[in-house]
Design a protein around this motif. Structure first.
Motif, mmCIF file in Angstrom:
data_model
loop_
_atom_site.group_PDB
_atom_site.id
_atom_site.type_symbol
_atom_site.label_atom_id
_atom_site.label_comp_id
_atom_site.label_asym_id
_atom_site.label_seq_id
_atom_site.Cartn_x
_atom_site.Cartn_y
_atom_site.Cartn_z
ATOM 1 N N ASP A 106 -11.062 -17.905 -8.746
ATOM 2 C CA ASP A 106 -10.309 -17.113 -8.429
ATOM 3 C C ASP A 106 -10.859 -15.605 -8.542
ATOM 4 N N ASP A 107 -12.066 -15.491 -9.582
ATOM 5 C CA ASP A 107 -12.469 -14.228 -10.048
ATOM 6 C C ASP A 107 -13.429 -13.663 -8.727
ATOM 7 N N ASP A 108 -13.622 -12.414 -8.689
ATOM 8 C CA ASP A 108 -14.534 -11.942 -7.705
ATOM 9 C C ASP A 108 -15.663 -11.610 -8.736
ATOM 10 N N VAL A 109 -16.885 -12.024 -8.142
ATOM 11 C CA VAL A 109 -18.163 -11.806 -8.832
ATOM 12 C C VAL A 109 -18.945 -10.979 -7.656
ATOM 13 N N SER A 110 -19.423 -9.928 -8.129
ATOM 14 C CA SER A 110 -20.429 -9.208 -7.242
ATOM 15 C C SER A 110 -21.707 -9.062 -7.744
ATOM 16 N N MET A 111 -22.693 -9.380 -6.908
ATOM 17 C CA MET A 111 -24.027 -9.306 -7.031
ATOM 18 C C MET A 111 -24.929 -8.322 -6.259
ATOM 19 N N GLU A 112 -25.699 -7.557 -6.595
ATOM 20 C CA GLU A 112 -26.487 -6.672 -6.146
ATOM 21 C C GLU A 112 -27.977 -6.972 -5.873
ATOM 22 N N CYS A 113 -28.489 -6.702 -4.648
ATOM 23 C CA CYS A 113 -29.829 -6.835 -4.292
ATOM 24 C C CYS A 113 -30.326 -5.536 -3.701
ATOM 25 N N LYS A 114 -31.471 -5.017 -4.143
ATOM 26 C CA LYS A 114 -32.088 -3.823 -3.542
ATOM 27 C C LYS A 114 -33.483 -4.014 -2.973
ATOM 28 N N ALA A 115 -33.667 -3.565 -1.694
ATOM 29 C CA ALA A 115 -35.020 -3.991 -1.084
ATOM 30 C C ALA A 115 -35.584 -2.518 -0.685
ATOM 31 N N GLU A 116 -37.171 -2.561 -0.584
ATOM 32 C CA GLU A 116 -37.355 -1.380 0.445
ATOM 33 C C GLU A 116 -38.423 -1.869 1.202
ATOM 34 N N VAL A 156 -18.018 -12.479 -4.080
ATOM 35 C CA VAL A 156 -17.735 -14.004 -3.950
ATOM 36 C C VAL A 156 -16.485 -14.145 -4.710
ATOM 37 N N THR A 157 -15.295 -14.441 -3.879
ATOM 38 C CA THR A 157 -14.060 -14.978 -4.764
ATOM 39 C C THR A 157 -14.390 -16.398 -4.904
ATOM 40 N N LEU A 158 -14.444 -16.686 -6.271
ATOM 41 C CA LEU A 158 -14.821 -18.036 -6.673
ATOM 42 C C LEU A 158 -13.583 -19.140 -6.309
ATOM 43 N N GLY A 159 -14.161 -20.183 -5.772
ATOM 44 C CA GLY A 159 -13.539 -21.263 -5.477
ATOM 45 C C GLY A 159 -14.135 -22.439 -6.101
ATOM 46 N N SER A 160 -13.492 -23.754 -6.098
ATOM 47 C CA SER A 160 -14.293 -24.724 -6.925
ATOM 48 C C SER A 160 -15.537 -25.147 -6.508
ATOM 49 N N ASN A 161 -15.885 -24.951 -4.809
ATOM 50 C CA ASN A 161 -17.104 -25.239 -4.512
ATOM 51 C C ASN A 161 -18.129 -24.036 -4.655
ATOM 52 N N SER A 162 -17.726 -22.808 -5.205
ATOM 53 C CA SER A 162 -18.748 -21.741 -4.970
ATOM 54 C C SER A 162 -19.306 -21.323 -6.153
ATOM 55 N N PHE A 163 -19.410 -22.390 -7.355
ATOM 56 C CA PHE A 163 -20.270 -22.027 -8.388
ATOM 57 C C PHE A 163 -21.734 -22.414 -7.984
ATOM 58 N N GLY A 164 -22.533 -21.917 -8.542
ATOM 59 C CA GLY A 164 -24.048 -22.359 -8.444
ATOM 60 C C GLY A 164 -24.985 -21.143 -8.376
ATOM 61 N N THR A 165 -25.893 -21.166 -7.668
ATOM 62 C CA THR A 165 -27.171 -20.290 -7.461
ATOM 63 C C THR A 165 -26.957 -19.259 -6.222
ATOM 64 N N TYR A 166 -27.144 -18.044 -5.940
ATOM 65 C CA TYR A 166 -27.149 -17.417 -5.064
ATOM 66 C C TYR A 166 -28.510 -16.606 -4.854
ATOM 67 N N ILE A 167 -29.004 -16.305 -3.778
ATOM 68 C CA ILE A 167 -30.488 -15.803 -3.483
ATOM 69 C C ILE A 167 -30.319 -14.878 -2.358
ATOM 70 N N CYS A 168 -30.941 -13.710 -2.527
ATOM 71 C CA CYS A 168 -31.169 -12.553 -1.361
ATOM 72 C C CYS A 168 -32.610 -12.587 -1.107
ATOM 73 N N GLU A 169 -32.832 -12.499 0.023
ATOM 74 C CA GLU A 169 -34.105 -12.360 0.777
ATOM 75 C C GLU A 169 -34.173 -11.231 1.504
ATOM 76 N N ALA A 170 -35.155 -10.572 1.345
ATOM 77 C CA ALA A 170 -35.543 -9.281 2.182
ATOM 78 C C ALA A 170 -36.656 -9.514 3.122
ATOM 79 N N TYR A 171 -36.761 -9.116 4.329
ATOM 80 C CA TYR A 171 -37.566 -9.174 5.544
ATOM 81 C C TYR A 171 -37.413 -8.046 6.341
ATOM 82 N N ASN A 172 -38.760 -7.542 6.795
ATOM 83 C CA ASN A 172 -38.688 -6.676 7.926
ATOM 84 C C ASN A 172 -39.513 -6.722 9.332
ATOM 85 N N TRP A 173 -40.047 -7.992 9.223
ATOM 86 C CA TRP A 173 -41.148 -8.518 10.132
ATOM 87 C C TRP A 173 -40.466 -9.199 11.236
#
Length: 173
Positions: A106-116, A156-173
């Motif tokens: 039930d905690d909110d976790v915020s993750m940031e990803c910056k891309a150019e 992400v508001t964490l539930g019992s299935n939401s623990f783990g690794t989160y990945i961001c991907e940037a693309y422009n083509w």
């Protein structure tokens, strides 16, 4: 004034700028090329070729070709032509540091990803099951901010299935 290649100038490619002053009487005695107001090349005469070897995004901008003609009374006349070069480059994530968050259900976790990139990239988020995340998912909020680069914040508001690794991907083509 033209460039070779004419379109889709990508970072790392070689670019030739061609300046020519034609149909003048008298012909120009000097021609120069400026980038963002600074002279980068000069030629005696009415034609100038300038090579930009392995062009970079720092060379993206406004170029100006200036032809200078001197008359019999020593007056000078200037003729100019402008060219905007846009350098395209692949999306790059600005920060590659990994982060570890400690949280409970039930905690909110915020993750940031910056891309150019140019064109401006799109960011996608994936969860620990390698599924693409979107705002349509329960307990997920994705906000994108555009200001020269893109910043995407995944909350992400964490539930019992939401623990783990989160990945961001940037693309422009």
């Amino acid at each position: 004034m033209t460039t070779t290649p004419l379109h889709n100038i990508t970072e790392g490619s070689d670019v030739t700028i061609y300046c020519a002053a034609v149909n003048g009487n008298p012909n120009p005695y000097k021609i120069n090329l400026t980038f963002e107001g600074e002279t980068i090349a000069e030629s005696d005469g009415s034609i100038l070729y300038h090579n930009l070897t392995s062009i970079s995004r720092a060379q993206d901008g406004s170029y100006q070709c200036n032809a200078i003609t001197k008359f019999y009374d020593q007056r000078e006349d200037f003729s100019t032509d402008a060219l905007q070069i846009t350098v395209f480059y692949s999306a790059r994530i600005s920060s590659d540091e990994s982060r570890v968050y400690e949280a409970s259900v039930d905690d909110d976790v915020s993750m940031e990803c910056k891309a150019e990139g140019n064109p401006r990239p799109t960011i996608r988020w994936f969860d620990n099951r390698n599924e693409t995340l979107s705002n349509d998912d329960d307990n997920i909020r994705i906000e994108n901010t555009l200001a020269g680069e893109i910043t995407s914040t995944l909350t992400v508001t964490l539930g019992s299935n939401s623990f783990g690794t989160y990945i961001c991907e940037a693309y422009n083509w």
